[in-house]
Design a protein around this motif. Structure first.
Motif, PDB file in Angstrom:
ATOM      1  N   TYR A   9       0.856  -1.187   0.000  1.00 28.79           N
ATOM      2  CA  TYR A   9       0.000   0.000   0.000  1.00 28.79           C
ATOM      3  C   TYR A   9       0.891   1.234   0.000  1.00 28.79           C
ATOM      4  N   CYS A  10       0.689   2.099  -0.991  1.00 35.66           N
ATOM      5  CA  CYS A  10       1.431   3.363  -1.088  1.00 35.66           C
ATOM      6  C   CYS A  10       0.460   4.482  -0.743  1.00 35.66           C
ATOM      7  N   SER A  11       0.655   5.092   0.411  1.00 32.44           N
ATOM      8  CA  SER A  11      -0.255   6.135   0.873  1.00 32.44           C
ATOM      9  C   SER A  11      -0.042   7.402   0.057  1.00 32.44           C
ATOM     10  N   PRO A  12      -1.017   8.324   0.088  1.00 34.86           N
ATOM     11  CA  PRO A  12      -0.862   9.582  -0.655  1.00 34.86           C
ATOM     12  C   PRO A  12       0.396  10.360  -0.275  1.00 34.86           C
ATOM     13  N   GLY A  13       0.900  10.126   0.950  1.00 35.08           N
ATOM     14  CA  GLY A  13       2.132  10.780   1.374  1.00 35.08           C
ATOM     15  C   GLY A  13       3.374  10.066   0.901  1.00 35.08           C
ATOM     16  N   HIS A  14       3.191   9.040   0.057  1.00 39.99           N
ATOM     17  CA  HIS A  14       4.281   8.301  -0.591  1.00 39.99           C
ATOM     18  C   HIS A  14       5.028   7.358   0.342  1.00 39.99           C
ATOM     19  N   SER A  15       4.498   7.087   1.530  1.00 43.88           N
ATOM     20  CA  SER A  15       5.092   6.050   2.369  1.00 43.88           C
ATOM     21  C   SER A  15       4.453   4.714   1.972  1.00 43.88           C
ATOM     22  N   THR A  16       5.215   3.632   2.043  1.00 37.93           N
ATOM     23  CA  THR A  16       4.711   2.320   1.632  1.00 37.93           C
ATOM     24  C   THR A  16       4.764   1.352   2.799  1.00 37.93           C
ATOM     25  N   GLN A  17       3.883   0.373   2.789  1.00 37.97           N
ATOM     26  CA  GLN A  17       3.896  -0.676   3.792  1.00 37.97           C
ATOM     27  C   GLN A  17       3.372  -1.967   3.168  1.00 37.97           C
ATOM     28  N   SER A  18       3.876  -3.081   3.687  1.00 37.20           N
ATOM     29  CA  SER A  18       3.400  -4.383   3.248  1.00 37.20           C
ATOM     30  C   SER A  18       2.037  -4.649   3.873  1.00 37.20           C
TER      31      SER A  18
END
Length: 371
Positions: free
Chosen positions: A302-311
């Motif tokens: 998941y790539c949040s609108p703030g450009h951080s990603t998480q599995s």
């Protein structure tokens, strides 16, 4: 004129084992399709050893199935096996003449292989057969003569498949260059290059790219075939709707699916402003990790609108779910939203479009077993 149709599987997962887990009937149908293509187009020019193995796998499987239908003990009777007829049926004369093996030795080898493979289950037999066939029949790859960009200049081989994504090469002796990922396709359109020209252009909008990808093909029919292939793969990977409308075909939702969408829309209107709705383009499916009553579960990012990603783990709901099932899934998401504890996986968000996606934190070490 008489109309004739041929049903072919065209969208192949990266792993045929995944297809077995998710759509077992399609898995066995794929093998029949690939084996038939092999017999018609490739079998005459391969070496004797793989030809014998493929034939023995087919004969042993057919023999055991025939015995099972007749309620006979599922054990191979070598004496009743017509090895000469089987060899003649499944191994072309060109292969036999090239190998220059004595008929007696050939029969002995073949019967030995049939006995060996008769202990395999139908599933294991087909898996082994597909692993051999893919070396000769690239059933997970389609190649189009095309030109990159708008216009017919320096045509190349444009490749589409689960392993190569969307790639191109000058010819089969050259290395491939990757152009894009099939799961990133957001929109596909087809148009003729000029009003009275044969050539046509496939235009694709890709996530993360400001400029569209343009592929020029020799004809409109080839362009439509390419667009249909790309659209099918993106729908399979994203478990989402079509992004390309073929000429003369309109998608008709069933009454049940329309009702399900209506329930989802009503629920969406009733969700407060602090809800967890997320956009589908921010979620990327990676691999299948499980399945259940309401759908499949995939590992993804998941790539949040703030450009951080998480599995994350993504529960992809089945399109054919009843409205009541959709209601249960929505209730599950509302309940999970309230949980905030280090020992409980948290809800990341919900993609409300059909089919619904429930995105949760990924339990990296798998499920917790019974204590």
């Amino acid at each position: 004129a008489e109309l004739r149709f041929e049903l072919r599987l065209r969208f192949i997962p990266q792993s045929t084992y995944e297809l077995l887990l998710t759509e077992s009937k399609a898995f066995f149908y794929l093998h029949e399709q690939v084996f038939a293509d092999f017999q018609k187009q490739i079998a005459w020019k391969i070496a004797l050893e793989p030809a014998l193995e493929l034939a023995a796998l087919r004969v042993s499987r057919d023999y055991i199935e025939k015995q099972a239908r007749g309620c006979i003990e599922a054990r191979l009777d070598a004496d009743s096996l017509d090895a000469e007829a089987a060899i003649s049926t499944f191994i072309p004369d060109t292969v036999l003449m090239t190998a220059n093996v004595k008929a007696k030795d050939l029969k002995k080898t073949f019967v030995g292989l049939v006995k060996k493979f008769s202990t395999l289950s139908a599933t294991d037999s087909v898996l082994r057969s597909l692993s051999l066939l893919i070396e000769f029949v690239k059933f997970d790859l389609e190649i189009f003569k095309a030109s990159i960009g708008a216009g017919w200049s320096s045509p190349v081989e444009f490749l589409v498949g689960p392993e190569v994504g969307m790639s191109y090469r000058i010819n089969e002796r050259c290395d491939m260059s990757r152009l894009g990922e099939l799961r990133c396709v957001l929109e596909v359109t087809v148009r003729k290059m000029e009003a009275h020209a044969d050539k046509a252009i496939v235009q694709m909008k890709l996530s993360g790219s400001a400029q569209p990808m343009l592929i020029t093909t020799p004809s409109l029919e080839i362009a439509e075939s390419l667009a249909h292939l790309i659209d099918g793969y993106q729908a399979m990977y994203n478990q989402g709707p079509s992004v390309y409308k073929m000429r003369g075909l309109d998608r008709c939702d069933s009454i049940e699916l329309k009702a399900s969408k209506a329930v989802a829309c009503r629920e969406e209107r009733n969700v407060p402003n602090n809800d967890r709705r997320i956009k589908r383009e921010h979620v990327t499916l990676k691999e299948l990790i499980g399945g259940g009553q309401f759908g499949n579960v995939y590992k993804g990012v998941y790539c949040s609108p703030g450009h951080s990603t998480q599995s994350v783990a993504i529960k992809v709901c089945k399109l054919e779910n009843e409205p009541a099932d959709t209601q249960l899934i929505l209730q599950e998401s509302h309940l999970m939203r309230r949980f905030r504890h280090e020992n409980i996986v948290a809800l990341v968000g919900v993609c409300m479009e059909s089919p619904m996606w429930l995105v949760i934190e990924l339990a990296s070490y798998g499920e917790v077993g019974g204590l």
